[in-house]
Design a protein around this motif. Structure first.
Motif, PDB file in Angstrom:
ATOM      1  N   ALA A 151     -20.546 -55.267  82.292  1.00  0.00           N
ATOM      2  CA  ALA A 151     -19.847 -54.415  83.267  1.00  0.00           C
ATOM      3  C   ALA A 151     -19.639 -53.004  82.719  1.00  0.00           C
ATOM      4  O   ALA A 151     -19.671 -52.766  81.501  1.00  0.00           O
ATOM      5  N   TYR A 152     -19.428 -52.075  83.621  1.00  0.00           N
ATOM      6  CA  TYR A 152     -19.085 -50.690  83.291  1.00  0.00           C
ATOM      7  C   TYR A 152     -20.066 -50.046  82.314  1.00  0.00           C
ATOM      8  O   TYR A 152     -19.686 -49.357  81.366  1.00  0.00           O
ATOM      9  N   ARG A 153     -21.345 -50.251  82.558  1.00  0.00           N
ATOM     10  CA  ARG A 153     -22.380 -49.636  81.731  1.00  0.00           C
ATOM     11  C   ARG A 153     -22.707 -48.232  82.254  1.00  0.00           C
ATOM     12  O   ARG A 153     -23.023 -48.059  83.422  1.00  0.00           O
ATOM     13  N   SER A 154     -22.675 -47.247  81.389  1.00  0.00           N
ATOM     14  CA  SER A 154     -23.112 -45.906  81.749  1.00  0.00           C
ATOM     15  C   SER A 154     -24.610 -45.779  81.497  1.00  0.00           C
ATOM     16  O   SER A 154     -25.256 -46.702  80.987  1.00  0.00           O
ATOM     17  N   PHE A 155     -25.156 -44.637  81.811  1.00  0.00           N
ATOM     18  CA  PHE A 155     -26.576 -44.361  81.566  1.00  0.00           C
ATOM     19  C   PHE A 155     -26.953 -44.650  80.120  1.00  0.00           C
ATOM     20  O   PHE A 155     -28.016 -45.207  79.840  1.00  0.00           O
ATOM     21  N   TYR A 156     -26.078 -44.280  79.198  1.00  0.00           N
ATOM     22  CA  TYR A 156     -26.378 -44.416  77.778  1.00  0.00           C
ATOM     23  C   TYR A 156     -26.604 -45.863  77.370  1.00  0.00           C
ATOM     24  O   TYR A 156     -27.321 -46.146  76.405  1.00  0.00           O
ATOM     25  N   TYR A 157     -25.955 -46.796  78.061  1.00  0.00           N
ATOM     26  CA  TYR A 157     -25.987 -48.189  77.638  1.00  0.00           C
ATOM     27  C   TYR A 157     -26.595 -49.122  78.677  1.00  0.00           C
ATOM     28  O   TYR A 157     -26.450 -50.345  78.561  1.00  0.00           O
TER      29      TYR A 157
ATOM     30  N   ILE B  54      -5.304 -53.096  71.778  1.00  0.00           N
ATOM     31  CA  ILE B  54      -5.534 -53.336  73.206  1.00  0.00           C
ATOM     32  C   ILE B  54      -4.770 -52.255  73.958  1.00  0.00           C
ATOM     33  O   ILE B  54      -3.578 -52.048  73.711  1.00  0.00           O
ATOM     34  N   VAL B  55      -5.437 -51.573  74.865  1.00  0.00           N
ATOM     35  CA  VAL B  55      -4.823 -50.442  75.563  1.00  0.00           C
ATOM     36  C   VAL B  55      -4.669 -50.758  77.047  1.00  0.00           C
ATOM     37  O   VAL B  55      -5.582 -51.283  77.694  1.00  0.00           O
ATOM     38  N   ALA B  56      -3.500 -50.409  77.590  1.00  0.00           N
ATOM     39  CA  ALA B  56      -3.217 -50.556  79.014  1.00  0.00           C
ATOM     40  C   ALA B  56      -2.319 -49.412  79.440  1.00  0.00           C
ATOM     41  O   ALA B  56      -1.668 -48.776  78.617  1.00  0.00           O
ATOM     42  N   GLY B  57      -2.287 -49.121  80.752  1.00  0.00           N
ATOM     43  CA  GLY B  57      -1.381 -48.095  81.251  1.00  0.00           C
ATOM     44  C   GLY B  57      -2.067 -47.059  82.112  1.00  0.00           C
ATOM     45  O   GLY B  57      -3.104 -47.324  82.726  1.00  0.00           O
ATOM     46  N   ILE B  58      -1.489 -45.861  82.161  1.00  0.00           N
ATOM     47  CA  ILE B  58      -1.975 -44.794  83.037  1.00  0.00           C
ATOM     48  C   ILE B  58      -1.966 -43.458  82.282  1.00  0.00           C
ATOM     49  O   ILE B  58      -1.268 -43.324  81.276  1.00  0.00           O
ATOM     50  N   PHE B  59      -2.736 -42.520  82.751  1.00  0.00           N
ATOM     51  CA  PHE B  59      -3.802 -42.612  83.741  1.00  0.00           C
ATOM     52  C   PHE B  59      -5.108 -42.872  83.012  1.00  0.00           C
ATOM     53  O   PHE B  59      -5.335 -42.286  81.966  1.00  0.00           O
ATOM     54  N   THR B  60      -5.968 -43.699  83.588  1.00  0.00           N
ATOM     55  CA  THR B  60      -7.201 -44.106  82.916  1.00  0.00           C
ATOM     56  C   THR B  60      -7.999 -42.913  82.415  1.00  0.00           C
ATOM     57  O   THR B  60      -8.508 -42.917  81.292  1.00  0.00           O
ATOM     58  N   ASP B  61      -8.110 -41.892  83.252  1.00  0.00           N
ATOM     59  CA  ASP B  61      -8.967 -40.752  82.951  1.00  0.00           C
ATOM     60  C   ASP B  61      -8.248 -39.653  82.182  1.00  0.00           C
ATOM     61  O   ASP B  61      -8.845 -38.622  81.882  1.00  0.00           O
ATOM     62  N   GLN B  62      -7.001 -39.875  81.835  1.00  0.00           N
ATOM     63  CA  GLN B  62      -6.254 -38.848  81.116  1.00  0.00           C
ATOM     64  C   GLN B  62      -5.659 -39.424  79.829  1.00  0.00           C
ATOM     65  O   GLN B  62      -6.336 -39.477  78.811  1.00  0.00           O
ATOM     66  N   CYS B  63      -4.408 -39.869  79.861  1.00  0.00           N
ATOM     67  CA  CYS B  63      -3.764 -40.311  78.624  1.00  0.00           C
ATOM     68  C   CYS B  63      -4.392 -41.571  78.047  1.00  0.00           C
ATOM     69  O   CYS B  63      -4.469 -41.715  76.824  1.00  0.00           O
ATOM     70  N   VAL B  64      -4.837 -42.488  78.902  1.00  0.00           N
ATOM     71  CA  VAL B  64      -5.504 -43.684  78.379  1.00  0.00           C
ATOM     72  C   VAL B  64      -6.791 -43.292  77.664  1.00  0.00           C
ATOM     73  O   VAL B  64      -7.039 -43.682  76.520  1.00  0.00           O
ATOM     74  N   SER B  65      -7.623 -42.516  78.338  1.00  0.00           N
ATOM     75  CA  SER B  65      -8.896 -42.107  77.749  1.00  0.00           C
ATOM     76  C   SER B  65      -8.694 -41.289  76.473  1.00  0.00           C
ATOM     77  O   SER B  65      -9.381 -41.512  75.467  1.00  0.00           O
TER      78      SER B  65
ATOM     79  N   ARG C  64     -16.590 -46.315  82.757  1.00  0.00           N
ATOM     80  CA  ARG C  64     -18.011 -46.281  82.408  1.00  0.00           C
ATOM     81  C   ARG C  64     -18.284 -45.279  81.299  1.00  0.00           C
ATOM     82  O   ARG C  64     -19.155 -45.503  80.444  1.00  0.00           O
ATOM     83  N   ILE C  65     -17.549 -44.183  81.293  1.00  0.00           N
ATOM     84  CA  ILE C  65     -17.755 -43.152  80.265  1.00  0.00           C
ATOM     85  C   ILE C  65     -17.339 -43.649  78.888  1.00  0.00           C
ATOM     86  O   ILE C  65     -18.047 -43.456  77.897  1.00  0.00           O
ATOM     87  N   ILE C  66     -16.190 -44.311  78.789  1.00  0.00           N
ATOM     88  CA  ILE C  66     -15.666 -44.685  77.472  1.00  0.00           C
ATOM     89  C   ILE C  66     -16.175 -46.034  76.979  1.00  0.00           C
ATOM     90  O   ILE C  66     -16.143 -46.309  75.778  1.00  0.00           O
ATOM     91  N   ASN C  67     -16.675 -46.872  77.886  1.00  0.00           N
ATOM     92  CA  ASN C  67     -17.077 -48.225  77.506  1.00  0.00           C
ATOM     93  C   ASN C  67     -18.261 -48.211  76.547  1.00  0.00           C
ATOM     94  O   ASN C  67     -19.239 -47.491  76.749  1.00  0.00           O
TER      95      ASN C  67
ATOM     96  N   TYR D 230     -16.441 -45.760  72.856  1.00  0.00           N
ATOM     97  CA  TYR D 230     -15.128 -45.655  72.237  1.00  0.00           C
ATOM     98  C   TYR D 230     -14.329 -46.958  72.295  1.00  0.00           C
ATOM     99  O   TYR D 230     -13.309 -47.075  71.611  1.00  0.00           O
ATOM    100  N   CYS D 231     -14.758 -47.893  73.103  1.00  0.00           N
ATOM    101  CA  CYS D 231     -14.003 -49.119  73.299  1.00  0.00           C
ATOM    102  C   CYS D 231     -14.884 -50.150  73.983  1.00  0.00           C
ATOM    103  O   CYS D 231     -16.040 -49.863  74.318  1.00  0.00           O
ATOM    104  N   HIS D 232     -14.325 -51.325  74.197  1.00  0.00           N
ATOM    105  CA  HIS D 232     -14.923 -52.291  75.106  1.00  0.00           C
ATOM    106  C   HIS D 232     -13.947 -52.485  76.266  1.00  0.00           C
ATOM    107  O   HIS D 232     -12.743 -52.653  76.052  1.00  0.00           O
TER     108      HIS D 232
END
Length: 225
Positions: free
Chosen positions: A6-12, A158-169, A202-205, A208-210
């Motif tokens: 899941a969540y594969r970007s172009f790179y992967y 293990i990371v959870a919370g908000i916002f996915t595209d800001q503080c989480v990322s 998709r960008i971080i998977n 930088y993480c799974h």
């Protein structure tokens, strides 16, 4: 679909499946990021509140209940639960980083003792669980979290919370740069829209993480020593 595909970007897109993940509870922390009361309040106008309604629904119906479940599971397994929240020490916010002083959505003035700066009641820290207060997006850059994790012998987060595209990322990237193993529980996170949420995953998977579901993450945690 499994977390391995899941969540594969172009790179992967054509990369081999990653190896199974096995997390030792005594070396793993669950980091809950910025699920604070301010983000669940109605906006300044009815129109803006309606625009944010899908986010509110995801938070109340999916993210917060899933985080409650994941936190309880981690506590039972001996995984350290750590909390991060946006909070400045000065009432006028002079101690904030530039990103939190700029006009627009990221303008954040949340003095640490104000009610809307507090973590939502459902996810409040228990016992001696650590809370770090940050004036940056990354929970690692703007706090002593790096030192705390190293001192406690933590190697995986293990990371959870908000916002996915800001503080989480931002936090995920900082952790990866410091050579921590990182897993993101995707159904314990949210961005303003699902489009932003899924795009950032998709960008971080795999770089930088799974990225995995809450139930998959629970399955990664080994029985305690």
């Amino acid at each position: 679909m499994s977390w391995k595909t899941a969540y594969r970007s172009f790179y992967y897109e054509t990369a081999e499946e990653p190896e199974d993940i096995s997390l030792a509870p005594e070396r793993t922390a669950l980091l809950m990021i910025d699920v604070q009361k301010t983000y669940l309040e109605d906006k300044d106008t009815p129109e803006e509140t309606r625009r944010w309604r899908p986010f509110f629904e995801r938070m109340n119906e999916t993210v917060i209940p899933n985080c409650v479940d994941l936190m309880a599971y981690c506590r039972a397994k001996g995984v350290e639960v750590i909390h991060a929240r946006i909070a400045c020490h000065k009432q006028d916010g002079r101690d904030r980083s530039l990103s939190q002083k700029k006009p627009g959505f990221n303008y954040l003035l949340l003095p640490k003792n104000r009610e809307d700066a507090q973590i939502v009641d459902e996810l409040a820290p228990e016992g001696d669980e650590i809370t770090v207060e940050k004036t940056t997006d990354s929970a690692l850059t703007g706090t002593n979290l790096r030192l705390i994790l190293r001192n406690m012998g933590i190697t995986d987060v293990i990371v959870a919370g908000i916002f996915t595209d800001q503080c989480v990322s931002s936090t995920v990237r900082s952790l990866a740069d410091e050579s921590f193993g990182v897993v993101v529980a995707e159904d314990c996170c949210a961005a303003a829209t699902m489009e932003l949420h899924e795009a950032e995953l998709r960008i971080i998977n795999m770089i930088y993480c799974h990225v995995a579901s809450r139930e998959e993450v629970k399955g990664f945690i080994r029985e305690g020593a």
